[in-house]
Every structure is written in structure tokens, then in C-alpha cells.
Design a protein around this motif. Sequence first.
Motif, PDB file in Angstrom:
ATOM      1  N   VAL A   3       0.843  -1.191   0.000  1.00 20.82           N
ATOM      2  CA  VAL A   3       0.000   0.000   0.000  1.00 20.82           C
ATOM      3  C   VAL A   3       0.876   1.238   0.000  1.00 20.82           C
ATOM      4  N   LEU A   4       0.659   2.094  -0.978  1.00 19.62           N
ATOM      5  CA  LEU A   4       1.343   3.373  -1.063  1.00 19.62           C
ATOM      6  C   LEU A   4       0.319   4.470  -0.792  1.00 19.62           C
ATOM      7  N   GLU A   5       0.648   5.351   0.128  1.00 19.75           N
ATOM      8  CA  GLU A   5      -0.295   6.386   0.533  1.00 19.75           C
ATOM      9  C   GLU A   5       0.259   7.773   0.230  1.00 19.75           C
ATOM     10  N   TYR A   6      -0.591   8.618  -0.335  1.00 21.44           N
ATOM     11  CA  TYR A   6      -0.221   9.990  -0.674  1.00 21.44           C
ATOM     12  C   TYR A   6      -1.210  10.954  -0.038  1.00 21.44           C
ATOM     13  N   LYS A   7      -0.697  12.069   0.437  1.00 20.04           N
ATOM     14  CA  LYS A   7      -1.588  13.149   0.861  1.00 20.04           C
ATOM     15  C   LYS A   7      -2.139  13.811  -0.402  1.00 20.04           C
ATOM     16  N   ALA A   8      -3.427  14.145  -0.385  1.00 22.16           N
ATOM     17  CA  ALA A   8      -4.075  14.743  -1.544  1.00 22.16           C
ATOM     18  C   ALA A   8      -4.318  16.231  -1.303  1.00 22.16           C
ATOM     19  N   ALA A   9      -3.938  17.049  -2.275  1.00 22.69           N
ATOM     20  CA  ALA A   9      -4.242  18.477  -2.230  1.00 22.69           C
ATOM     21  C   ALA A   9      -5.661  18.656  -2.758  1.00 22.69           C
ATOM     22  N   ASP A 127     -15.998   9.490 -12.199  1.00 26.19           N
ATOM     23  CA  ASP A 127     -17.434   9.287 -12.035  1.00 26.19           C
ATOM     24  C   ASP A 127     -18.135  10.641 -11.921  1.00 26.19           C
ATOM     25  N   LYS A 128     -19.418  10.627 -11.686  1.00 27.98           N
ATOM     26  CA  LYS A 128     -20.206  11.848 -11.732  1.00 27.98           C
ATOM     27  C   LYS A 128     -20.314  12.556 -10.377  1.00 27.98           C
ATOM     28  N   LYS A 129     -19.493  12.175  -9.430  1.00 32.87           N
ATOM     29  CA  LYS A 129     -19.508  12.853  -8.136  1.00 32.87           C
ATOM     30  C   LYS A 129     -18.784  14.197  -8.185  1.00 32.87           C
ATOM     31  N   GLY A 130     -17.964  14.403  -9.209  1.00 28.21           N
ATOM     32  CA  GLY A 130     -17.316  15.694  -9.382  1.00 28.21           C
ATOM     33  C   GLY A 130     -16.025  15.868  -8.610  1.00 28.21           C
ATOM     34  N   ILE A 131     -15.376  14.769  -8.256  1.00 29.22           N
ATOM     35  CA  ILE A 131     -14.107  14.878  -7.524  1.00 29.22           C
ATOM     36  C   ILE A 131     -13.028  15.471  -8.428  1.00 29.22           C
ATOM     37  N   GLY A 132     -12.935  14.967  -9.641  1.00 29.06           N
ATOM     38  CA  GLY A 132     -11.983  15.511 -10.604  1.00 29.06           C
ATOM     39  C   GLY A 132     -10.549  15.116 -10.310  1.00 29.06           C
ATOM     40  N   GLU A 133      -9.622  16.006 -10.620  1.00 31.20           N
ATOM     41  CA  GLU A 133      -8.185  15.712 -10.513  1.00 31.20           C
ATOM     42  C   GLU A 133      -7.647  16.136  -9.152  1.00 31.20           C
ATOM     43  N   LEU A 134      -6.902  15.223  -8.504  1.00 32.43           N
ATOM     44  CA  LEU A 134      -6.275  15.491  -7.213  1.00 32.43           C
ATOM     45  C   LEU A 134      -4.759  15.422  -7.364  1.00 32.43           C
ATOM     46  N   LYS A 135      -4.084  16.384  -6.770  1.00 28.11           N
ATOM     47  CA  LYS A 135      -2.628  16.375  -6.763  1.00 28.11           C
ATOM     48  C   LYS A 135      -2.144  15.511  -5.609  1.00 28.11           C
ATOM     49  N   LEU A 136      -1.174  14.640  -5.864  1.00 27.87           N
ATOM     50  CA  LEU A 136      -0.663  13.709  -4.864  1.00 27.87           C
ATOM     51  C   LEU A 136       0.639  14.237  -4.261  1.00 27.87           C
ATOM     52  N   LEU A 137       0.697  14.274  -2.947  1.00 26.00           N
ATOM     53  CA  LEU A 137       1.878  14.745  -2.229  1.00 26.00           C
ATOM     54  C   LEU A 137       2.437  13.589  -1.412  1.00 26.00           C
ATOM     55  N   GLY A 138       3.703  13.282  -1.574  1.00 22.95           N
ATOM     56  CA  GLY A 138       4.295  12.191  -0.812  1.00 22.95           C
ATOM     57  C   GLY A 138       5.595  11.729  -1.410  1.00 22.95           C
TER      58      GLY A 138
END
Length: 398
Positions: A3-9, A127-138
Motif C-alpha cells: 500500500v502506497l499512501e499519498y496526501k491529496a491536495a 465518475d459523476k460525483k465531481g471529484i476531478g483531478e487530485l494532486k498527490l503529495l508524498g
Amino acid sequence: MLVLEYKAAVKPSQSKAVDEAIRTSQFVRNKVLRYWMDNRGIGKKQLYQYNTQLRAEYAFVKDLNSHACQASVENVERAISRFFDNCKKNKPGKKGYPKFKTDARSVEYKTSGWKLHPTKRRITFSDKKGIGELKLLGKWDIHAYPVDLIKRVRIVRRADGYYVQFCVKVDIITESRAGDSEVGLDVGLEYFYSDSNGHHEENPRFLRKAEKSIKHAQRRIYTKEKGKNNRRKAKGRYARKHLRVSRQRDEHAKRVARNVCEANAFVAYEDLNVKGLVRNRRLAKSISDVAWSAFRRWLEYFAVKFNTQVVAVPPHYTSQKCSSCGNIVKKTLSTRTHTCKCGCVLQRDVNAAINILSKAKSTGGHPGSNAWGVGTATLVGASLVEQVATLSQESPCL
């Protein structure tokens, strides 16, 4: 699995979209669980068919990726299987009857509904929830793994923000040990553990050290008016303090377990019933603070990584029995020195550690460890599959 975990902006609008996806995932899980309760005897096929009905009936459920909805159904399916397995095995105490979730904090996608940017530093949820693009920090290097090996993606909400976890299907790379000795471990409250060689690992007591600050943050919550933004911020500060203590415990348990498995070819430790021990209202806080269960799980993981044999030993009479002559010397918890008429004088926990090692060796142990074998970059057992998909697997018990 690794498991690789990243903080999301996350932007404010994306935060609302993620929260909506989490609520929808929780809604599907609870509806499927209620359907199973009202229709006993139905199987997996009926649960997934009901999930399809929910997607047709509720537009907000259809907006969530179909694989994310299936992951919620799988969660219910595993809870039901675990309950019936505990019943068949006649597990003492509560059998773990499936419960409704009221405060879910994650939504899990499978192999669709997301796409990694070519740089692998951004991820887009389609999907249609509208999350879109997240920047990954880690710092974890996901570039070393093909996208085809990523089997699950989860968005997790914590007190300090949002995280994206990737479950990568890879084998654990074993490492060579620094030593081939044998050791017995006796965990305790005075020391984190005492081993059969006489070494004591100090108990860091993270919660006790942070308790004054945590209580101050808790009192500040009640000085704020209900429903106001200042009260929400005060709750966030309080939650972040607890999160910091939790991370400190896990990092300490991981570091100590790695050192033990790297230095020894055979490790014996107590098979403690921690869930039963925390019922003692006088010692519950101290037992929770020392994190014995986390230490055991990390031992089982690093046992695979360093090819170390770990054996869980029943703790009965390990503190009362003399490690030299075998006589029973009764002691209270306040008696910290073992003194026997045979002339053996040892620190109580060291005597117990020697007995634990002797008991493990006298019964022959087991050929190898049944540890998890799941690589993790976050919390212990933090694989997306292991966290919600499988039962806990333990090292062999004598």
C-alpha cells in the motif's frame, strides 16, 4: 500486496465531492446490510442484484462508480462471512454480528473510475460525483510499478485532510538478517518489552505525554457555540492531536518490531488477549497506549520480510514460574523482582521472557510463520484488501 499512501491536495469543492462519495458508499453498504437482515438466507448473487436495483432507484448512487458500489457490497459480504465463521468456530464472547456504519471515512474504487496522470503525481476520478483531478503529495515512489498492478484505490478522510491509497499487487522482497539468535519477549507497562537477554525497551507513553494538551483541546470545544465554524475548528484541532498520538504509536511499534526481527532468527512472544485486558478500567488507558496489538502485527509482517520464525506462546504462569528451577513463585503485580529459593534473582519481566522462550522451544514451535505477508506503507495491516477484505491472520500459537 503493498500500500502506497499519498496526501491529496483538495480544493473546497472537491472536499464536498469526496464527502458525498463517502456518504454514498456508506448508504449502499447500509442498504445492502438491511436487505440481508430482512431476507435471511440470501446469497452473494442477491446482494449484488440488490445493489443494481439501488443504482436504478437512486440517482446519487448511480453517480458513484459501479465498482465503488461493488466494493461496498463486498464489505457487507465479508462482514457476514466473518460472523458465520466465528459462530462455526464457537468463538467466545460476541461473534461480530454485522453493524450499520454511521461515520464512514473512506470510499474505495477498484480498477475503474480513476486514471493516473502520466507523471503519476496526479489522479483523476471520472465518475459523476465531481471529484476531478487530485494532486498527490508524498515520497513513496509509485513510478516503479505499472498501472496494471494497482488493484484498488481508496480515498481516506482523516483529521488532517484527505489521503489516496494505492493497493499494488507485488511480492514482498525478503532481506537478509543481521543476526541469527533467539529471543523471548515479555510485553508490559513498565517497559514496552523485556527480552530474555535482559534488555528493556522503554515504554514511550505517547498518550500520557500528550494528555494535558489533548484535554485542553477538548475543553476548548465546549467554549464554542454549537453549529458555529469555531466549534468545528476546535473539534479538528482535538482530532489532530489524537491522530498524532496514533501515528507515533504505530511508528514506534514498527521500528521496534523491525529491529527485533532483523536481529533474530527465532522470536517468541506472549499470545495476549488484549481485548479482554482492556476491560480492566484501572489499566485500560495504559494498555491502549502501549499498543501491544500493533507491535504483534508488525512482528508478523517483518517475520516474513526477514525470514524470521515467530511463535505466540500462552502467557499462563510465565511470570510466576522460576526460569531456573521451574518452581512457582507467587507474586502480585507490584512485585517487580523475581526471587526464588533456588537462588535465582531476576527482574520480573526478564524471568517471564526466559520462560516464554523456553516454552516456545520445548514444544518445537512451528515450521515458519503464518504472518500476513502484506507490505504496507501506512498503518499496520493497511492494505486496502487486508483492511476490509480479509480476516486477521496471526502467527502460529502453541
